[in-house]
Enzyme design. Structure first.
Site, PDB file in Angstrom:
ATOM      1  N   ASP A  50       0.854  -1.191   0.000  1.00  0.00           N
ATOM      2  CA  ASP A  50       0.000   0.000   0.000  1.00  0.00           C
ATOM      3  C   ASP A  50       0.891   1.243   0.000  1.00  0.00           C
ATOM      4  O   ASP A  50       1.892   1.308   0.717  1.00  0.00           O
ATOM      5  CB  ASP A  50      -0.921  -0.007   1.225  1.00  0.00           C
ATOM      6  CG  ASP A  50      -2.081   0.960   1.076  1.00  0.00           C
ATOM      7  OD1 ASP A  50      -3.235   0.499   0.969  1.00  0.00           O
ATOM      8  OD2 ASP A  50      -1.832   2.192   1.053  1.00  0.00           O
ATOM      9  N   ILE A  51       0.509   2.230  -0.805  1.00  0.00           N
ATOM     10  CA  ILE A  51       1.321   3.440  -0.941  1.00  0.00           C
ATOM     11  C   ILE A  51       1.272   4.307   0.324  1.00  0.00           C
ATOM     12  O   ILE A  51       2.151   5.144   0.542  1.00  0.00           O
ATOM     13  CB  ILE A  51       0.837   4.249  -2.179  1.00  0.00           C
ATOM     14  CG1 ILE A  51       1.931   5.134  -2.721  1.00  0.00           C
ATOM     15  CG2 ILE A  51      -0.443   5.007  -1.890  1.00  0.00           C
ATOM     16  CD1 ILE A  51       1.631   5.687  -4.107  1.00  0.00           C
ATOM     17  N   GLY A  90     -15.468   3.279   3.699  1.00  0.00           N
ATOM     18  CA  GLY A  90     -14.106   3.740   3.453  1.00  0.00           C
ATOM     19  C   GLY A  90     -13.482   3.270   2.158  1.00  0.00           C
ATOM     20  O   GLY A  90     -12.284   3.467   1.951  1.00  0.00           O
ATOM     21  N   GLN A  91     -14.268   2.652   1.278  1.00  0.00           N
ATOM     22  CA  GLN A  91     -13.681   2.222   0.002  1.00  0.00           C
ATOM     23  C   GLN A  91     -13.411   3.440  -0.881  1.00  0.00           C
ATOM     24  O   GLN A  91     -14.302   4.274  -1.092  1.00  0.00           O
ATOM     25  CB  GLN A  91     -14.620   1.246  -0.729  1.00  0.00           C
ATOM     26  CG  GLN A  91     -13.986   0.667  -1.994  1.00  0.00           C
ATOM     27  CD  GLN A  91     -14.855  -0.394  -2.667  1.00  0.00           C
ATOM     28  OE1 GLN A  91     -16.017  -0.599  -2.298  1.00  0.00           O
ATOM     29  NE2 GLN A  91     -14.277  -1.048  -3.668  1.00  0.00           N
ATOM     30  N   SER A  92     -12.186   3.552  -1.368  1.00  0.00           N
ATOM     31  CA  SER A  92     -11.826   4.677  -2.236  1.00  0.00           C
ATOM     32  C   SER A  92     -11.415   4.217  -3.627  1.00  0.00           C
ATOM     33  O   SER A  92     -11.418   5.023  -4.565  1.00  0.00           O
ATOM     34  CB  SER A  92     -10.699   5.503  -1.608  1.00  0.00           C
ATOM     35  OG  SER A  92      -9.535   4.726  -1.446  1.00  0.00           O
ATOM     36  N   HIS A 100     -10.183  -5.277  -3.334  1.00  0.00           N
ATOM     37  CA  HIS A 100      -8.838  -5.456  -2.769  1.00  0.00           C
ATOM     38  C   HIS A 100      -8.958  -5.838  -1.315  1.00  0.00           C
ATOM     39  O   HIS A 100      -9.845  -5.376  -0.597  1.00  0.00           O
ATOM     40  CB  HIS A 100      -7.984  -4.201  -2.929  1.00  0.00           C
ATOM     41  CG  HIS A 100      -8.638  -2.930  -2.462  1.00  0.00           C
ATOM     42  ND1 HIS A 100      -9.597  -2.267  -3.204  1.00  0.00           N
ATOM     43  CD2 HIS A 100      -8.481  -2.209  -1.330  1.00  0.00           C
ATOM     44  CE1 HIS A 100      -9.988  -1.193  -2.557  1.00  0.00           C
ATOM     45  NE2 HIS A 100      -9.333  -1.129  -1.402  1.00  0.00           N
ATOM     46  N   HIS A 132      -6.940  -5.543   2.066  1.00  0.00           N
ATOM     47  CA  HIS A 132      -5.827  -4.989   2.821  1.00  0.00           C
ATOM     48  C   HIS A 132      -5.309  -6.100   3.745  1.00  0.00           C
ATOM     49  O   HIS A 132      -6.113  -6.781   4.411  1.00  0.00           O
ATOM     50  CB  HIS A 132      -6.281  -3.848   3.729  1.00  0.00           C
ATOM     51  CG  HIS A 132      -6.803  -2.629   3.036  1.00  0.00           C
ATOM     52  ND1 HIS A 132      -6.042  -1.498   2.852  1.00  0.00           N
ATOM     53  CD2 HIS A 132      -8.012  -2.355   2.504  1.00  0.00           C
ATOM     54  CE1 HIS A 132      -6.766  -0.573   2.246  1.00  0.00           C
ATOM     55  NE2 HIS A 132      -7.981  -1.059   2.020  1.00  0.00           N
TER      56      HIS A 132
HETATM   57  P1  AMP Z   1      -9.658   1.632   0.160  1.00  0.00           P
HETATM   58  O1  AMP Z   1      -9.629   3.063   0.626  1.00  0.00           O
HETATM   59  O2  AMP Z   1     -10.091   0.638   1.177  1.00  0.00           O
HETATM   60  O3  AMP Z   1     -10.432   1.529  -1.158  1.00  0.00           O
HETATM   61  O4  AMP Z   1      -8.160   1.234  -0.143  1.00  0.00           O
HETATM   62  C1  AMP Z   1      -7.441   1.769  -1.212  1.00  0.00           C
HETATM   63  C2  AMP Z   1      -5.998   1.704  -0.831  1.00  0.00           C
HETATM   64  O5  AMP Z   1      -5.230   1.878  -2.009  1.00  0.00           O
HETATM   65  C3  AMP Z   1      -5.551   2.801   0.142  1.00  0.00           C
HETATM   66  O6  AMP Z   1      -5.037   2.204   1.325  1.00  0.00           O
HETATM   67  C4  AMP Z   1      -4.471   3.563  -0.635  1.00  0.00           C
HETATM   68  O7  AMP Z   1      -3.405   3.980   0.178  1.00  0.00           O
HETATM   69  C5  AMP Z   1      -4.054   2.539  -1.664  1.00  0.00           C
HETATM   70  N1  AMP Z   1      -3.506   3.082  -2.900  1.00  0.00           N
HETATM   71  C6  AMP Z   1      -4.019   4.084  -3.650  1.00  0.00           C
HETATM   72  N2  AMP Z   1      -3.258   4.295  -4.740  1.00  0.00           N
HETATM   73  C7  AMP Z   1      -2.227   3.414  -4.662  1.00  0.00           C
HETATM   74  C8  AMP Z   1      -1.089   3.137  -5.480  1.00  0.00           C
HETATM   75  N3  AMP Z   1      -0.844   3.807  -6.597  1.00  0.00           N
HETATM   76  N4  AMP Z   1      -0.222   2.166  -5.073  1.00  0.00           N
HETATM   77  C9  AMP Z   1      -0.456   1.482  -3.932  1.00  0.00           C
HETATM   78  N5  AMP Z   1      -1.522   1.681  -3.133  1.00  0.00           N
HETATM   79  C10 AMP Z   1      -2.386   2.643  -3.479  1.00  0.00           C
END
Ligand code: AMP
Ligand code: ZN
Length: 112
Positions: free
Chosen positions: A30-31, A91-93, A98, A100
């Site tokens: 995760d970034i 909290g899905q963005s 995916h 975590h």
């Molecule tokens: P969620 O908010 O549960 O949908 O999780 C999305 C996750 O993707 C978050 O924890 C972000 O930090 C992660 N994320 C977003 N863009 C990237 C990226 N380019 N590389 C790795 N992780 C990312």
């Protein structure tokens, strides 16, 4: 899906820190890590969220969980948390399924 961040990461079109890859799934750090170990496991197939899992795609989802267990064994992680935020209120963005995987610190329950 052409305009999906995680489809592009799985295809290698956007760089990521790879943890694991096979024909069906991809895992990467995760970034914005929320624990000392925090990686994401995604199906290569575009599935929007857990809410879109059904009998037609559940085998690949089960495979993702088996991969999580395999990576955890290989990394010596005997305690970890698997989270899949589903929907904006949860909290899905990123709307590509995916998981975590978080480890390496004490965790509280319930999550906020
Ligand atoms: P969620 O908010 O549960 O949908 O999780 C999305 C996750 O993707 C978050 O924890 C972000 O930090 C992660 N994320 C977003 N863009 C990237 C990226 N380019 N590389 C790795 N992780 C990312
Ligand atoms: Zn996607």
């Amino acid at each position: 899906m052409s305009d999906c961040l995680f489809c592009k990461i799985a295809a290698g079109e956007i760089p990521s820190s790879k943890v694991y890859e096979d024909a069906l799934c991809y895992a990467f750090d995760d970034i914005d890590p929320k624990a000392p170990t925090h990686f994401l496991v995604i199906p290569k197939q575009h599935i929007p969220s857990v809410a879109a899992v059904d009998e037609s795609n559940s085998a690949v989802v089960a495979h993702c969980l088996a991969v999580i267990a395999k990576i955890a064994r290989e990394k010596g992680m005997d305690s970890f948390r698997v989270v899949s935020n589903t929907g904006e209120q949860a909290g899905q963005s990123v709307f590509h399924l995916h998981f975590h995987v978080l480890s390496g610190r004490d965790m509280t329950w319930p999550p906020g």
